[in-house]
Every structure is written in C-alpha cells, then in structure tokens.
Design a protein around this motif. Structure first.
Motif, short mmCIF file in Angstrom:
data_model
loop_
_atom_site.label_atom_id
_atom_site.label_comp_id
_atom_site.label_asym_id
_atom_site.label_seq_id
_atom_site.Cartn_x
_atom_site.Cartn_y
_atom_site.Cartn_z
N PHE A 107 20.72 -25.97 18.22
CA PHE A 107 21.44 -26.83 17.40
C PHE A 107 22.24 -27.57 18.09
CE2 PHE A 107 19.86 -24.25 13.70
CZ PHE A 107 19.34 -25.18 12.82
N ALA A 108 22.94 -26.94 18.98
CA ALA A 108 24.38 -27.61 19.63
C ALA A 108 23.70 -28.43 20.69
CB ALA A 108 25.04 -26.77 20.56
N ALA A 109 22.43 -28.52 21.18
CA ALA A 109 21.53 -29.54 21.94
C ALA A 109 21.39 -30.52 21.08
CB ALA A 109 20.79 -28.88 22.66
N GLU A 110 21.42 -30.38 20.08
CA GLU A 110 20.60 -31.53 19.09
C GLU A 110 21.83 -32.02 18.29
OE1 GLU A 110 17.93 -33.19 18.68
OE2 GLU A 110 16.79 -31.55 19.88
N GLY A 111 23.08 -31.94 18.77
CA GLY A 111 24.12 -32.50 18.32
C GLY A 111 25.05 -31.88 17.22
N ALA A 112 24.72 -30.73 16.67
CA ALA A 112 25.44 -30.17 15.79
C ALA A 112 26.66 -29.34 16.16
CB ALA A 112 24.52 -29.08 15.18
N ARG A 113 27.78 -28.93 15.26
CA ARG A 113 28.81 -28.40 15.80
C ARG A 113 28.36 -26.94 15.31
NH1 ARG A 113 32.83 -32.47 12.87
NH2 ARG A 113 30.89 -32.66 11.61
N VAL A 114 28.66 -25.84 15.88
CA VAL A 114 27.82 -24.39 15.42
C VAL A 114 29.21 -23.62 15.18
CG1 VAL A 114 26.40 -22.97 16.15
CG2 VAL A 114 25.85 -25.14 16.94
N VAL A 115 28.97 -22.83 14.20
CA VAL A 115 29.65 -21.44 14.02
C VAL A 115 28.92 -20.24 14.31
CG1 VAL A 115 30.85 -20.08 12.31
CG2 VAL A 115 30.73 -22.38 12.15
N VAL A 116 29.28 -19.69 15.44
CA VAL A 116 28.38 -18.53 16.12
C VAL A 116 28.88 -17.29 15.58
CG1 VAL A 116 27.73 -17.36 18.12
CG2 VAL A 116 28.16 -19.94 18.24
N ASN A 117 28.26 -16.78 14.58
CA ASN A 117 28.52 -15.21 14.07
C ASN A 117 27.86 -14.27 14.88
OD1 ASN A 117 27.06 -13.36 11.89
ND2 ASN A 117 29.43 -13.34 11.88
N ASP A 118 28.47 -13.28 15.33
CA ASP A 118 27.90 -11.87 15.68
C ASP A 118 29.06 -10.99 15.57
OD1 ASP A 118 25.09 -11.45 17.69
OD2 ASP A 118 26.67 -9.78 17.68
N LEU A 119 28.38 -9.69 14.99
CA LEU A 119 29.37 -8.46 14.72
C LEU A 119 29.46 -7.60 16.05
CD1 LEU A 119 31.07 -7.02 12.58
CD2 LEU A 119 29.03 -5.88 11.82
#
Length: 313
Positions: free
Chosen positions: A34-46
C-alpha cells in the motif's frame, strides 16, 4: 519498500490505509505494498507469538509495528504504528482514531490479524476455541464496526467516502481443515460477516470484500513445508507479497462496484469463489415423510458435484 515489492504506480495516492496484524507475513506485505502505491499506512500489530502468547514475538508490542512503519518511512513513505488489541472495543476504536489523528481521514481497512492454536476437536480446549475465534472473528468485527461508524457519519454529513474493507478468510474457512476446527469456524464466520457488511454499508459508500489467501507465513510454515523449497523458475509462489496486489486493488478507489465478493488467491492465481447457492432441488409440494426423504436426497446427491475436500483429510 523491499526487495520483493515492485515500484508503485500510485493507485492509492492520497488514501489512508489501516492494516491489522501488519508486523509480519501477509500484513507486513500488504502494508509495504500500500505504501509503495502512495498510501499513508497505519501499521497495527499486538506483537504476540504464533499462538497469541504475549511477549513471544521477540520484543515489545509497539516495537513490532514500529519496525514496519519505520521501514515504510525509510523508503520515503508515510506510516504510523498502533499496538492496540483490535479484538477489544478500546483497541479497535483507538485504531480508527490513530488514522484520523495522524492523517485526518480513513479510506481503507484491511483486517488481517490472527493466530493459531491447532488441535483435533476432541483435544481442543474451550480456551483455545475462544481465543482463536476472538482474535479472528471479533478482531474483524470491532475494527469494521468503528470504521463504518466513522464513514456513516461522513456520509450523513454529505461527504460520501469511497471506503474499502478487505477481510481475511482462508481456505480453511471455505472447506475446513483437519486439526483447525476453531480456525476454520472463525474464518467461515468472516465470510458471513463480509456478506452482511457489504449489504449493510453500501449506502455509506463502503465496499467490503474478503480474500482466502495461501502464502508462506508463521501460521503456514508446517502446512506448506513442501512448497517452501527454492523454486526452479525463480518465482516463489508462496511469497506473501503475491497476495498483496489483489488486496491493494480491492482497497483502492479503482475497485469501484466490487463488493460482497470472496477471492481465493495463491501465487499468480486469483479465483472468484462461487459461494453457497441452490443446486439440485426436489419440491414435493407438501410435507415429506421420513421414509421417502432418503430416496429424494440420494437422487439429488447423484446430480450434485462432490464437496471440496477438507484440507488435511
């Protein structure tokens, strides 16, 4: 965004995307794509272990998500980390707030978080059933609920979004998997949730689809052991990055009109799953007697295709 991620074409420019369980495996691949396609990303992981055990992932919860967010930022993208438990109301609501606080909007939710506790049914403890159903099914429902609440408010304010939700089911949810009764049940439930959500949220500008991916992750190392040998042709069919292009497209505005669908994907293969629909049918026009039902059912089964084999059977 990494050696296995091709340069983007900007299909998600301007979009804000949340990916749960994005610290490793499929989720990480999706976040990078997604980031490579220009999106700003919220990365969730517990940051939990393969069976959901706290602290079994090699570091504090936030560190796991932050490492992927930093990888995106180092490559020139925009990302923030979120380490909340998305199977809780607070964790799911704070996930949506994180996107809004950081970037002022939310466009796409990818539900991916999960873990395994495999047992044959007679050995499956109630706690192992509850834990797996909770993280997969409740962990899809709550982020979906809070994201849709935001998009409904936007639509009511006259700002109808082009919102997208991509849920993660599995071949285990489509046809079952021996030793994974809890996981199979949860993944089948995700398909039902997807169909209902697609029908209920279309009025708010939301599209909801599901994928059933097959790829090499911590959760599939045993199941796909034979497929993990180095490929002769250079194409690693089990790489999680193979799944991400479909997820990115479904999460983009380019997928307009595609909703309520389930896609199976592995390597270079994409299939639209046909779902449950009426097959051979008999209608007596009145109540059947128990003694005559058997003959009717056997005639119908003779006309029907055999069921898909259960994984591992």
């Amino acid at each position: 965004m990494g050696a296995d991620t091709p340069s983007g074409t900007g299909i998600c420019d301007g979009r804000v995307v949340v990916v749960t369980g994005a610290g490793r495996g499929l989720g990480r691949a999706h976040a990078l794509a997604f980031a490579a396609e220009g999106a700003r990303v919220v990365v969730n992981d517990l940051g939990v272990g393969l069976d959901g055990s706290p602290g079994a992932a090699g570091g504090p919860a936030r560190q796991i998500a932050e490492e992927v967010a930093e990888e995106i930022r180092t490559a020139g993208g925009e990302a923030v980390a979120h380490a909340g438990d998305v199977a809780t109301t607070e964790g799911a609501s704070s996930l949506v707030r994180t996107a809004l606080d950081a970037y002022g909007r939310l466009d796409t939710l990818v539900n991916n978080a999960g873990f395994l506790r495999d047992r044959m049914l007679v050995n499956l403890d109630e706690d192992d059933w509850d834990a797996v159903v909770r993280v997969h099914l409740k962990g899809h429902f709550l982020p979906l609920k809070h994201a849709v609440a935001h998009w409904r408010a936007e639509a009511k304010a006259g700002r109808v979004p082009r919102a997208r939700i991509v849920n993660t089911s599995s071949g285990a949810g489509l046809s079952g998997s021996v030793g994974q009764g809890n996981y199979s049940a949860a993944k089948a439930g995700i398909i039902g949730l997807t169909l209902v959500a697609a029908a209920e949220t279309a009025r708010y500008g939301v599209q909801v689809n599901a994928i059933a991916p097959a790829a090499r992750t911590r959760m599939t190392e045993t199941a796909f052991a034979r497929a993990m040998a180095a490929p002769d042709d250079g194409f690693d069919a089990m790489a999680p990055e193979n799944v991400s292009p479909l997820v990115v497209w479904l999460g983009s505005a380019a997928s307009e009109g595609v909703t309520g669908r389930v896609f199976e994907t592995e390597g270079g293969r994409i299939a639209v799953m046909d779902g449950w629909r009426p097959g051979p049918t008999a209608d007596k026009g009145s109540r059947w007697a128990p003694a005559e039902v058997g003959g009717a059912v056997l005639r119908l089964l003779a006309q029907a295709p055999p069921p898909t084999a259960v994984h591992g059977a």
